[in-house]
Design an enzyme around this catalytic site. Structure first.
Site, PDB file in Angstrom:
ATOM      1  N   GLY A  59       0.813  -1.213   0.000  1.00 15.41           N
ATOM      2  CA  GLY A  59       0.000   0.000   0.000  1.00 15.41           C
ATOM      3  C   GLY A  59       0.842   1.256   0.000  1.00 15.41           C
ATOM      4  N   GLU A  60       1.877   1.283   0.823  1.00 11.12           N
ATOM      5  CA  GLU A  60       2.769   2.442   0.870  1.00 11.12           C
ATOM      6  C   GLU A  60       3.555   2.582  -0.430  1.00 11.12           C
ATOM      7  OE1 GLU A  60       1.460   1.363   4.788  1.00 11.12           O
ATOM      8  OE2 GLU A  60       2.485   0.154   3.273  1.00 11.12           O
ATOM      9  N   PHE A  61       3.933   1.449  -1.019  1.00 10.73           N
ATOM     10  CA  PHE A  61       4.604   1.499  -2.315  1.00 10.73           C
ATOM     11  C   PHE A  61       3.732   2.220  -3.343  1.00 10.73           C
ATOM     12  CE2 PHE A  61       4.524  -0.452  -6.541  1.00 10.73           C
ATOM     13  CZ  PHE A  61       5.781  -0.084  -7.010  1.00 10.73           C
ATOM     14  N   GLN A  63       1.564   4.429  -2.852  1.00  7.54           N
ATOM     15  CA  GLN A  63       1.548   5.861  -2.585  1.00  7.54           C
ATOM     16  C   GLN A  63       2.834   6.531  -3.069  1.00  7.54           C
ATOM     17  OE1 GLN A  63       0.320   5.465   1.703  1.00  7.54           O
ATOM     18  NE2 GLN A  63      -0.956   7.216   1.180  1.00  7.54           N
ATOM     19  N   GLY A  64       3.949   5.835  -2.952  1.00  6.15           N
ATOM     20  CA  GLY A  64       5.221   6.411  -3.383  1.00  6.15           C
ATOM     21  C   GLY A  64       5.480   6.283  -4.867  1.00  6.15           C
TER      22      GLY A  64
END
EC number: 2.4.99.12
Length: 412
Positions: A59-61, A63-64
């Site tokens: 999920g954070e990937f 976003q980045g």
């Protein structure tokens, strides 16, 4: 304090090694960490200009990712090093072409941290949303390497702001600049003397729009969805967990006007068999679907990763999993298609979920009975469903642009 954090990192690493004996994810992580140093030596260009991105998981990937792709396109001199903490991120994206080197994050111990930074020599470090590793942050600060936190969101109940959380609040001062999603986070950080902070928004909106624009065509899924009765609809259950599946399958079994596309969060054999045991209407796994058998099915089980963001386009309603557990999964991924979004009661920590409800593009349910009542209205009242669809799509479009704002500020 640095050595205390390093000791905690040592204990944590030891626990992971112990978990290898009985936990498959721990085994994957440990095996991946064995390869970190070789991959770094093979991928790092001596004297090259490296930017280090860290994402806890998938999920954070996501976003980045818009930032990585923008930097790669506009500033090709930079090489991107991407680290993951979780196997659920690394194993899915270890071949991602937008980064030059992809590895697991080494253990948060002073010796490992220094070895990593000596090899990578990053010009800047970018942490995505969460996942604060004390030894890494303190060493980045000591070396005066610009370090950014992006798409973050803060609440008063977090550890940093507890009476006993002073050591962790200190870590927030290690960041050169923090980019938050909302004004409430900026005000909270300001009260605790943390600055500079900029309200830039959530880069995930930029990501879901780019996914929407590059959406995959999935002919078998399209064919499956096309056979829904005119007075029915297709429900897409995305990243579902057992409590979500219980509600969805119960309704599906009793209502022939509805077709169900189910994409579970876990797709191991045992879990898929558990789902199948409760189905009372024709079903098929996507991996087994063909043009000759798809028309006869009422439920399509997505038993592979990487397709859900394109599958949402084939539904008229999306049910996002996790709301009866630790928290919901990615709601913008569905809302970008103009699909009304439904999820369970545990959504309060998710700003986009709260705002989507306020705008009329999302709904929360606490029971099978509430879900049934809502779905029946969405089926019978086309105007109600269309208004929710417009609200969902409009919300995503009006919140885009965080990537541009952040990249322009950190690279000048």
């Amino acid at each position: 304090m640095r050595y205390l954090f390093s000791f905690i990192g040592l204990v944590y690493s030891s626990l992971i090694k112990l978990a290898v004996l009985f936990n498959p994810k721990a085994r994957m992580m440990e095996r991946g960490r064995w390869k970190v140093w070789g991959k770094l030596r093979g991928g790092i260009v001596p004297g090259g200009r490296h930017i280090w991105f860290h994402a806890a998981s998938l999920g954070e990937f996501e976003q980045g990712r818009p930032m990585m792709e923008r930097i790669r396109a506009e500033y090709p001199d930079y090489r991107i090093v991407l680290t993951f903490f979780s196997p659920s991120g690394y194993e899915v994206r270890k071949n991602y072409e937008g980064a030059d080197v992809i590895v697991y994050l080494p253990a948060d111990r002073i010796s490992r941290v220094r070895k990593f930074l000596d090899l990578v020599q990053p010009e800047m470090a970018i942490f995505i949303k969460y996942d604060f590793w004390p030894c890494f942050l303190l060493e980045l600060e000591r070396r005066q390497i610009p370090t950014y936190l992006v798409s973050s969101i803060f609440r008063p109940t977090q550890l940093f702001f507890r009476w006993y959380g002073g050591a962790y609040k200190r870590l927030l001062h290690c960041f050169t600049h923090i980019f938050v999603q909302d004004e409430a986070s900026r005000i909270l950080l300001g009260k605790h003397g943390i600055d500079p902070v900029t309200v830039a928004g959530d880069t995930r909106f930029d990501r879901v729009i780019s996914v929407y624009e590059a959406r995959k065509s999935l002919p078998l899924v399209e064919r499956f969805a096309a056979t829904v009765p005119e007075d029915g609809l297709v429900i897409v259950g995305g990243s579902s967990w057992p409590p979500d599946e219980e509600i969805l399958v119960r309704y599906f079994n009793r209502n022939p006007k509805v077709k169900l596309i189910l994409a579970p969060h876990e797709i191991d054999k045992e879990h898929l068999l558990q789902i199948i045991s409760h189905l009372r209407r024709p079903f098929i796994r996507l991996s087994e679907a063909t043009e000759s058998n798809i028309d006869r099915q009422d439920c399509l089980i997505v038993d592979s990763f990487g397709l859900l963001s394109s599958i949402y386009r084939y539904g008229q309603v999306a049910f996002i999993g996790g709301g009866f557990g630790k928290g919901i999964h990615n709601t913008p991924e569905a809302a970008v298609y103009g699909v009304p979004v439904i999820f369970g009661p545990r959504y309060e920590k998710f700003k986009e979920a709260r705002e989507l409800i306020a705008e009329g593009g999302a709904f929360t349910v606490s029971s099978a009975e509430e879900f049934t009542s809502l779905i029946e209205r969405l089926i019978s009242d086309k105007g109600y469903r269309e208004a929710a669809s417009r609200a969902a799509a409009d919300y995503i479009r009006t919140h885009a642009g965080a990537t541009e704002r952040i990249v322009r500020q950190i690279i000048r």
